[in-house]
Design a protein around this motif. Structure first.
Motif, PDB file in Angstrom:
ATOM      1  N   ASP A 142       0.867  -1.189   0.000  1.00 48.19           N
ATOM      2  CA  ASP A 142       0.000   0.000   0.000  1.00 48.19           C
ATOM      3  C   ASP A 142       0.899   1.233   0.000  1.00 48.19           C
ATOM      4  OD1 ASP A 142      -2.232   1.838   0.388  1.00 48.19           O
ATOM      5  OD2 ASP A 142      -3.322   0.140   1.267  1.00 48.19           O
ATOM      6  N   GLN A 143       0.291   2.380  -0.142  1.00 46.85           N
ATOM      7  CA  GLN A 143       1.041   3.638  -0.118  1.00 46.85           C
ATOM      8  C   GLN A 143       1.835   3.728   1.199  1.00 46.85           C
ATOM      9  OE1 GLN A 143       1.205   5.867  -2.449  1.00 46.85           O
ATOM     10  NE2 GLN A 143      -0.707   5.976  -3.606  1.00 46.85           N
ATOM     11  N   VAL A 148      -0.004   5.028   4.190  1.00 41.19           N
ATOM     12  CA  VAL A 148      -1.060   4.135   4.693  1.00 41.19           C
ATOM     13  C   VAL A 148      -0.433   3.030   5.543  1.00 41.19           C
ATOM     14  CG1 VAL A 148      -2.910   2.532   4.039  1.00 41.19           C
ATOM     15  CG2 VAL A 148      -2.553   4.631   2.721  1.00 41.19           C
ATOM     16  N   LYS A 151      -1.252   2.453   9.468  1.00 45.58           N
ATOM     17  CA  LYS A 151      -1.824   1.189   9.956  1.00 45.58           C
ATOM     18  C   LYS A 151      -0.879   0.524  10.966  1.00 45.58           C
ATOM     19  CE  LYS A 151      -4.183  -1.440   6.922  1.00 45.58           C
ATOM     20  NZ  LYS A 151      -4.490  -2.134   5.631  1.00 45.58           N
ATOM     21  N   ILE A 192       4.773   1.281  -0.888  1.00 49.51           N
ATOM     22  CA  ILE A 192       5.177   1.826  -2.197  1.00 49.51           C
ATOM     23  C   ILE A 192       3.915   2.146  -3.005  1.00 49.51           C
ATOM     24  CG2 ILE A 192       5.349  -0.449  -3.339  1.00 49.51           C
ATOM     25  CD1 ILE A 192       7.844   0.779  -4.855  1.00 49.51           C
ATOM     26  N   ASP A 193       4.018   3.129  -3.861  1.00 49.68           N
ATOM     27  CA  ASP A 193       2.911   3.469  -4.757  1.00 49.68           C
ATOM     28  C   ASP A 193       2.884   2.430  -5.880  1.00 49.68           C
ATOM     29  OD1 ASP A 193       1.357   4.612  -6.881  1.00 49.68           O
ATOM     30  OD2 ASP A 193       1.570   6.561  -5.886  1.00 49.68           O
ATOM     31  N   LEU A 194       1.741   1.770  -6.047  1.00 46.33           N
ATOM     32  CA  LEU A 194       1.644   0.690  -7.036  1.00 46.33           C
ATOM     33  C   LEU A 194       1.616   1.196  -8.477  1.00 46.33           C
ATOM     34  CD1 LEU A 194      -0.661  -1.584  -4.935  1.00 46.33           C
ATOM     35  CD2 LEU A 194       1.399  -2.404  -6.071  1.00 46.33           C
ATOM     36  N   ARG A 195       1.682   2.508  -8.654  1.00 51.88           N
ATOM     37  CA  ARG A 195       1.867   3.037 -10.014  1.00 51.88           C
ATOM     38  C   ARG A 195       3.345   3.052 -10.367  1.00 51.88           C
ATOM     39  NH1 ARG A 195      -1.536   8.390  -8.787  1.00 51.88           N
ATOM     40  NH2 ARG A 195      -0.299   8.057  -6.901  1.00 51.88           N
ATOM     41  N   GLU A 197      -8.839  -6.562  -4.231  1.00 53.01           N
ATOM     42  CA  GLU A 197     -10.245  -6.188  -4.036  1.00 53.01           C
ATOM     43  C   GLU A 197     -10.347  -4.692  -3.720  1.00 53.01           C
ATOM     44  OE1 GLU A 197     -11.924  -5.376  -0.948  1.00 53.01           O
ATOM     45  OE2 GLU A 197     -13.757  -5.091  -2.123  1.00 53.01           O
ATOM     46  N   GLY A 198     -11.241  -4.018  -4.411  1.00 54.81           N
ATOM     47  CA  GLY A 198     -11.478  -2.593  -4.124  1.00 54.81           C
ATOM     48  C   GLY A 198     -10.307  -1.710  -4.471  1.00 54.81           C
ATOM     49  N   PHE A 199      -9.511  -2.094  -5.425  1.00 57.22           N
ATOM     50  CA  PHE A 199      -8.275  -1.370  -5.673  1.00 57.22           C
ATOM     51  C   PHE A 199      -8.101  -0.874  -7.119  1.00 57.22           C
ATOM     52  CE2 PHE A 199      -3.852  -2.002  -7.161  1.00 57.22           C
ATOM     53  CZ  PHE A 199      -3.375  -0.780  -6.746  1.00 57.22           C
ATOM     54  N   PHE A 242      -8.615   2.625  -8.488  1.00 58.31           N
ATOM     55  CA  PHE A 242      -7.746   3.701  -7.998  1.00 58.31           C
ATOM     56  C   PHE A 242      -6.516   3.862  -8.877  1.00 58.31           C
ATOM     57  CE2 PHE A 242     -10.076   2.439  -4.162  1.00 58.31           C
ATOM     58  CZ  PHE A 242     -10.589   3.676  -3.807  1.00 58.31           C
ATOM     59  N   LEU A 243      -6.382   3.015  -9.888  1.00 59.20           N
ATOM     60  CA  LEU A 243      -5.232   3.123 -10.789  1.00 59.20           C
ATOM     61  C   LEU A 243      -5.654   3.774 -12.098  1.00 59.20           C
ATOM     62  CD1 LEU A 243      -3.473  -0.370 -10.539  1.00 59.20           C
ATOM     63  CD2 LEU A 243      -2.830   1.765  -9.402  1.00 59.20           C
TER      64      LEU A 243
HETATM   65  C1  LIG Z   1     -10.840   0.648  -0.950  1.00 60.61           C
HETATM   66  S1  LIG Z   1      -9.289   0.190  -0.296  1.00 60.61           S
HETATM   67  C2  LIG Z   1      -9.268  -1.572  -0.526  1.00 60.61           C
HETATM   68  C3  LIG Z   1      -8.732  -2.209   0.686  1.00 60.61           C
HETATM   69  C4  LIG Z   1      -8.440  -3.716   0.635  1.00 60.61           C
HETATM   70  N1  LIG Z   1      -9.431  -4.479  -0.077  1.00 60.61           N
HETATM   71  C5  LIG Z   1      -8.347  -4.212   2.043  1.00 60.61           C
HETATM   72  O1  LIG Z   1      -9.209  -4.966   2.458  1.00 60.61           O
HETATM   73  O2  LIG Z   1      -7.421  -3.772   2.743  1.00 60.61           O
HETATM   74  C6  LIG Z   1      -8.144   0.715  -1.543  1.00 60.61           C
HETATM   75  C7  LIG Z   1      -6.700   0.612  -1.062  1.00 60.61           C
HETATM   76  O3  LIG Z   1      -5.846   0.851  -2.175  1.00 60.61           O
HETATM   77  C8  LIG Z   1      -4.773   1.670  -1.753  1.00 60.61           C
HETATM   78  N2  LIG Z   1      -4.236   2.366  -2.922  1.00 60.61           N
HETATM   79  C9  LIG Z   1      -4.908   3.194  -3.768  1.00 60.61           C
HETATM   80  N3  LIG Z   1      -4.093   3.655  -4.724  1.00 60.61           N
HETATM   81  C10 LIG Z   1      -2.876   3.097  -4.492  1.00 60.61           C
HETATM   82  C11 LIG Z   1      -1.619   3.196  -5.139  1.00 60.61           C
HETATM   83  N4  LIG Z   1      -1.437   3.963  -6.221  1.00 60.61           N
HETATM   84  N5  LIG Z   1      -0.577   2.489  -4.643  1.00 60.61           N
HETATM   85  C12 LIG Z   1      -0.741   1.707  -3.546  1.00 60.61           C
HETATM   86  N6  LIG Z   1      -1.922   1.550  -2.897  1.00 60.61           N
HETATM   87  C13 LIG Z   1      -2.976   2.252  -3.356  1.00 60.61           C
HETATM   88  C14 LIG Z   1      -5.413   2.607  -0.737  1.00 60.61           C
HETATM   89  O4  LIG Z   1      -4.445   3.221   0.104  1.00 60.61           O
HETATM   90  C15 LIG Z   1      -6.343   1.652   0.011  1.00 60.61           C
HETATM   91  O5  LIG Z   1      -5.700   1.000   1.081  1.00 60.61           O
END
Ligand SMILES: C[S@@+](CC[C@H](N)C(=O)[O-])C[C@H]1O[C@@H](n2cnc3c(N)ncnc32)[C@H](O)[C@@H]1O
Length: 184
Positions: free
Chosen positions: A5-6, A9, A13, A33-36, A59-61, A64-65
């Motif tokens: 995760d970032q 974050v 946590k 690390i930023d996943l981009r 999931e849920g990610f 965001f990319l």
């Molecule tokens: C809606 S949450 C999903 C959480 C995950 N399903 C879980 O249960 O922990 C989206 C997550 O993606 C991370 N995120 C979003 N963009 C990101 C990026 N560019 N690089 C790394 N993490 C990223 C956010 O910080 C967040 O923790």
């Protein structure tokens, strides 16, 4: 277990869980690390073993990319995945229509929350627009996939889709899909 995760974050946590005295029962390695960006090198440096099958959860990610970063991430996951690896994620379909609907709904929620002092604009975090369907993309790169429409998941679990408008219901029923993939 690896969690990517970032950096901010991961830091938040880690501190919050330590303050609560909470510890994971599995061995947990957080990778900030930023996943981009170029994350596979950092994951390997943390001990990730590419010779063994992995289970990936995104999931849920993916929304965001940016679209090209989603493709790069799926390419990297493929390169890191031994045969038998699994991947789970959801796709909003390629059209961008559902992304736009989600954006509008988030906009309305953020406007409501602002009246209660919540001043983060969540609509700035995601990327709207056409993108490759993640399941189809993985299929074209050596994975088999199985998909379930989110509407079916709601029915199977005795839940009601959280939308009232018929048009939104139809869009969500047809396009919003959870999928699992297996590397072959
Ligand atoms: C809606 S949450 C999903 C959480 C995950 N399903 C879980 O249960 O922990 C989206 C997550 O993606 C991370 N995120 C979003 N963009 C990101 C990026 N560019 N690089 C790394 N993490 C990223 C956010 O910080 C967040 O923790």
């Amino acid at each position: 277990m690896y969690e990517i995760d970032q950096p901010q974050v991961v830091e938040f946590k880690t501190k919050a869980l330590a303050a609560l005295g909470a510890a994971t029962t599995a061995e947990h390695r957080a990778v900030g690390i930023d996943l981009r960006h170029d994350w596979p090198g950092k994951l390997r440096d943390t001990g990730f073993d590419t010779s063994r099958p992995a289970a990936w959860s995104a999931e849920g990610f993916l929304p965001f990319l940016p679209t090209d970063a989603q493709d790069r991430l799926l390419d990297s996951v493929t390169a890191l995945s031994a045969v038998g690896s699994r991947f789970v994620g959801e796709t909003l379909g390629p059209s961008g229509e559902l992304h736009a609907m989600m954006h509008t709904r988030t906009r309305a929620a953020v406007d409501r929350w602002r009246q209660h002092g919540f001043d983060i604009d969540l609509t700035e975090l995601g990327y709207v627009g056409e993108r490759n369907d993640a399941a189809a993309y993985l299929q074209s790169r050596g994975w088999t996939t199985a998909s379930t429409k989110v509407a079916d998941l709601f029915v199977e679990n005795g839940l009601r889709l959280p939308v009232d408008e018929a048009a939104e219901q139809a869009l969500m029923s047809e396009s919003f899909t959870y999928f699992t993939a297996t590397r072959i």
